[in-house]
Design an enzyme around this catalytic site. Structure first.
Site, PDB file in Angstrom:
ATOM      1  N   ASP A   1      -7.004   0.886  -4.160  1.00  0.00           N
ATOM      2  CA  ASP A   1      -5.691   1.553  -4.040  1.00  0.00           C
ATOM      3  C   ASP A   1      -5.976   2.865  -3.312  1.00  0.00           C
ATOM      4  OD1 ASP A   1      -3.151   2.642  -6.437  1.00  0.00           O
ATOM      5  OD2 ASP A   1      -3.545   3.226  -4.360  1.00  0.00           O
TER       6      ASP A   1
ATOM      7  N   VAL B   1       2.784   1.460   0.793  1.00  0.00           N
ATOM      8  CA  VAL B   1       1.788   2.517   0.609  1.00  0.00           C
ATOM      9  C   VAL B   1       2.434   3.900   0.711  1.00  0.00           C
ATOM     10  CG1 VAL B   1       1.066   2.707   3.049  1.00  0.00           C
ATOM     11  CG2 VAL B   1      -0.580   3.137   1.223  1.00  0.00           C
ATOM     12  N   ASP B   2       3.503   4.006   1.484  1.00  0.00           N
ATOM     13  CA  ASP B   2       4.235   5.274   1.626  1.00  0.00           C
ATOM     14  C   ASP B   2       4.751   5.703   0.248  1.00  0.00           C
ATOM     15  OD1 ASP B   2       7.047   6.241   3.813  1.00  0.00           O
ATOM     16  OD2 ASP B   2       5.529   7.407   2.746  1.00  0.00           O
TER      17      ASP B   2
ATOM     18  N   TYR C   1       6.243  -3.783   8.050  1.00  0.00           N
ATOM     19  CA  TYR C   1       6.437  -3.819   9.516  1.00  0.00           C
ATOM     20  C   TYR C   1       5.956  -5.116  10.137  1.00  0.00           C
ATOM     21  CZ  TYR C   1       8.187   0.996   9.882  1.00  0.00           C
ATOM     22  OH  TYR C   1       8.945   2.131   9.785  1.00  0.00           O
TER      23      TYR C   1
HETATM   24  N1  APR Z   1      -3.288   1.227  -1.247  1.00  0.00           N
HETATM   25  C1  APR Z   1      -3.737   0.631  -0.116  1.00  0.00           C
HETATM   26  N2  APR Z   1      -2.998  -0.188   0.636  1.00  0.00           N
HETATM   27  C2  APR Z   1      -1.739  -0.429   0.214  1.00  0.00           C
HETATM   28  C3  APR Z   1      -1.193   0.155  -0.959  1.00  0.00           C
HETATM   29  C4  APR Z   1      -2.043   1.013  -1.689  1.00  0.00           C
HETATM   30  N3  APR Z   1      -1.610   1.623  -2.809  1.00  0.00           N
HETATM   31  N4  APR Z   1       0.093  -0.281  -1.088  1.00  0.00           N
HETATM   32  C5  APR Z   1       0.319  -1.123  -0.061  1.00  0.00           C
HETATM   33  N5  APR Z   1      -0.764  -1.219   0.727  1.00  0.00           N
HETATM   34  C6  APR Z   1      -0.972  -2.006   1.933  1.00  0.00           C
HETATM   35  C7  APR Z   1      -0.105  -3.201   2.100  1.00  0.00           C
HETATM   36  O1  APR Z   1      -0.643  -4.309   1.374  1.00  0.00           O
HETATM   37  C8  APR Z   1      -0.201  -3.404   3.597  1.00  0.00           C
HETATM   38  O2  APR Z   1      -1.366  -4.181   3.895  1.00  0.00           O
HETATM   39  O3  APR Z   1      -0.658  -1.181   3.037  1.00  0.00           O
HETATM   40  C9  APR Z   1      -0.397  -2.001   4.161  1.00  0.00           C
HETATM   41  C10 APR Z   1       0.811  -1.457   4.902  1.00  0.00           C
HETATM   42  O4  APR Z   1       2.002  -1.923   4.278  1.00  0.00           O
HETATM   43  P1  APR Z   1       3.297  -0.980   4.153  1.00  0.00           P
HETATM   44  O5  APR Z   1       3.089   0.038   3.140  1.00  0.00           O
HETATM   45  O6  APR Z   1       4.465  -1.893   3.982  1.00  0.00           O
HETATM   46  O7  APR Z   1       3.406  -0.222   5.568  1.00  0.00           O
HETATM   47  P2  APR Z   1       3.914  -0.772   6.979  1.00  0.00           P
HETATM   48  O8  APR Z   1       3.735  -2.241   7.123  1.00  0.00           O
HETATM   49  O9  APR Z   1       3.266   0.125   7.975  1.00  0.00           O
HETATM   50  O10 APR Z   1       5.480  -0.495   6.909  1.00  0.00           O
HETATM   51  C11 APR Z   1       5.877   0.853   6.899  1.00  0.00           C
HETATM   52  O11 APR Z   1       7.226   0.499   4.980  1.00  0.00           O
HETATM   53  O12 APR Z   1       6.867   1.653   3.033  1.00  0.00           O
HETATM   54  C12 APR Z   1       7.642   1.615   4.168  1.00  0.00           C
HETATM   55  O13 APR Z   1       8.266   3.894   4.566  1.00  0.00           O
HETATM   56  C13 APR Z   1       7.427   2.840   5.018  1.00  0.00           C
HETATM   57  O14 APR Z   1       9.230   2.261   6.459  1.00  0.00           O
HETATM   58  C14 APR Z   1       7.827   2.299   6.360  1.00  0.00           C
HETATM   59  C15 APR Z   1       7.292   0.891   6.335  1.00  0.00           C
END
Ligand code: APR
Length: 338
Positions: free
Chosen positions: A9, A32-33, A120
């Site tokens: 994480d 992750v955001d 995304y």
């Molecule tokens: N630690 C590590 N990796 C993580 C965690 C965590 N706690 N939570 C999620 N992930 C991984 C997901 O499994 C994925 O492989 O991070 C990667 C990116 O996924 P997203 O968080 O959905 O990001 P992204 O695909 O770039 O989409 C961004 O999603 O959360 C919203 O505000 C953000 O609008 C933006 C969009």
């Protein structure tokens, strides 16, 4: 190794900076955001408001607040359409912009999530390759410890056929218990004694048990030719392959300082994965890989799935460390430098 793929994480990573896969508003979201904002606390949102957003492919930095890291670098990945709208270049720019910002802020360690591979929609295996290519390119010119934090097992898409083929290979050769054979035990003890000898501690070689007299005689012969240690063999193979030291340790994803420690200290005993990373970078056939391992006091063991999977690829002359890691990852094994 300067680039490691870890399953964790990202909010738990104790590094100088973690990277957030944000959206252009920088005002939080899911995935992750959301996890980063929750762990950092409300001050992160206040700091982000002051940044007035971020464009896709660019990066901005804030403090880490309640997170265990000093900084959070926010970047916005591309939304996947079909791969023909500049997504790869934009995603690569996210990693490069974030690394440049980390470098500018004196960060020595950075952790990335798999940007764009969640909401995304970027295909995960392609997202990993873009990340590894961009980060590896940066590490050719800069010293930094970079972690690519994958959160789910499906980050790699190993083909079903390859998975079945390796599973069958493991079944054929894997031995149940860690039954170290007598000669392996004797060789390991002997290597330990020799390392101490190299370090100046004189000590008789361990007496081999009567039943191992054969191995003892053979090993005495090998020891008599042990004029070349791991370090010497590594340097000899680099020359034979007409590589530079830097090209070799970069391809093996080995830190420059570790390489020079190995080069300058013939008695230095590297980790087994380090030896394998060099063997793969040098594209050594299986027999020479075994020789190199032996000079460092190791052996490929059929009691180790990790070893069996590496052996599977070396036997087939496949030195693509990315494919080897996909297989290791699929079988829950640790990874070799990427
Ligand atoms: N630690 C590590 N990796 C993580 C965690 C965590 N706690 N939570 C999620 N992930 C991984 C997901 O499994 C994925 O492989 O991070 C990667 C990116 O996924 P997203 O968080 O959905 O990001 P992204 O695909 O770039 O989409 C961004 O999603 O959360 C919203 O505000 C953000 O609008 C933006 C969009």
């Amino acid at each position: 190794m300067p680039l490691e793929i870890v399953r964790n994480d990202i909010t738990k990573m104790c590094v100088d900076a973690i990277v957030n896969a944000a959206n252009p508003s920088l005002l939080g979201g899911g995935g992750v955001d959301g996890a980063i904002h929750r762990a950092a606390g409300p001050r992160l949102l206040e700091a982000c408001r002051a940044l007035h957003g971020c464009r896709t492919g660019e990066a901005k930095i804030t403090p880490g607040f309640d997170l265990p890291c000093r900084h959070v670098i926010h970047t916005v990945g591309p939304i996947w359409q079909d791969g023909r709208h500049g997504e790869r270049a934009m995603l690569s720019s996210c990693y490069k912009s974030a690394l440049a910002l980390a470098q500018a802020h004196g960060c020595e360690s950075v952790a990335f999530p798999l940007i764009s591979a969640g909401a995304y929609g970027y295909p995960r295996a392609q997202a990993v390759r873009v990340a590894v290519d961009a980060i590896s390119g940066f590490l050719l010119e800069h010293e930094m410890m970079v972690y690519l934090v994958v959160y789910t097992r499906d980050a790699f898409e190993i083909s079903g056929r390859l998975f079945a083929d390796i599973a069958a290979y493991i079944d054929d050769v894997y031995v149940d218990a860690h039954r170290e054979t007598c000669s392996e035990a004797f060789r390991r003890r002997t290597q330990d004694v020799l390392n101490r000898r190299f370090a100046g501690e004189m000590e008789p070689l361990p007496r081999c048990a009567a039943p191992m007299a054969a191995q003892g005689a053979e090993l005495d012969d090998r020891l008599s030719r042990l004029d070349e240690g791991f370090s010497q063999m590594l340097l000899r193979k680099i020359d034979e392959k007409h590589m530079t030291d830097a090209a070799c340790y970069k391809k093996a994803n080995i830190d420059r300082r570790l390489f020079h420690k190995i080069k300058n200290n013939p008695a230095y005993r590297p980790e087994k994965t380090t030896v394998l990373a060099f063997a793969i970078a040098l594209e050594l056939p299986l027999k020479e890989t075994r020789d190199m391992l032996e000079k460092a006091g190791y052996a490929l063991s059929h009691a180790s799935k990790f070893d069996i999977i590496v052996e599977y690829f070396l036997e087939r002359g496949n030195y693509n460390v990315f494919e080897i890691n996909e297989a290791l990852f699929a079988f829950d094994q640790s990874l070799i430098g990427v």
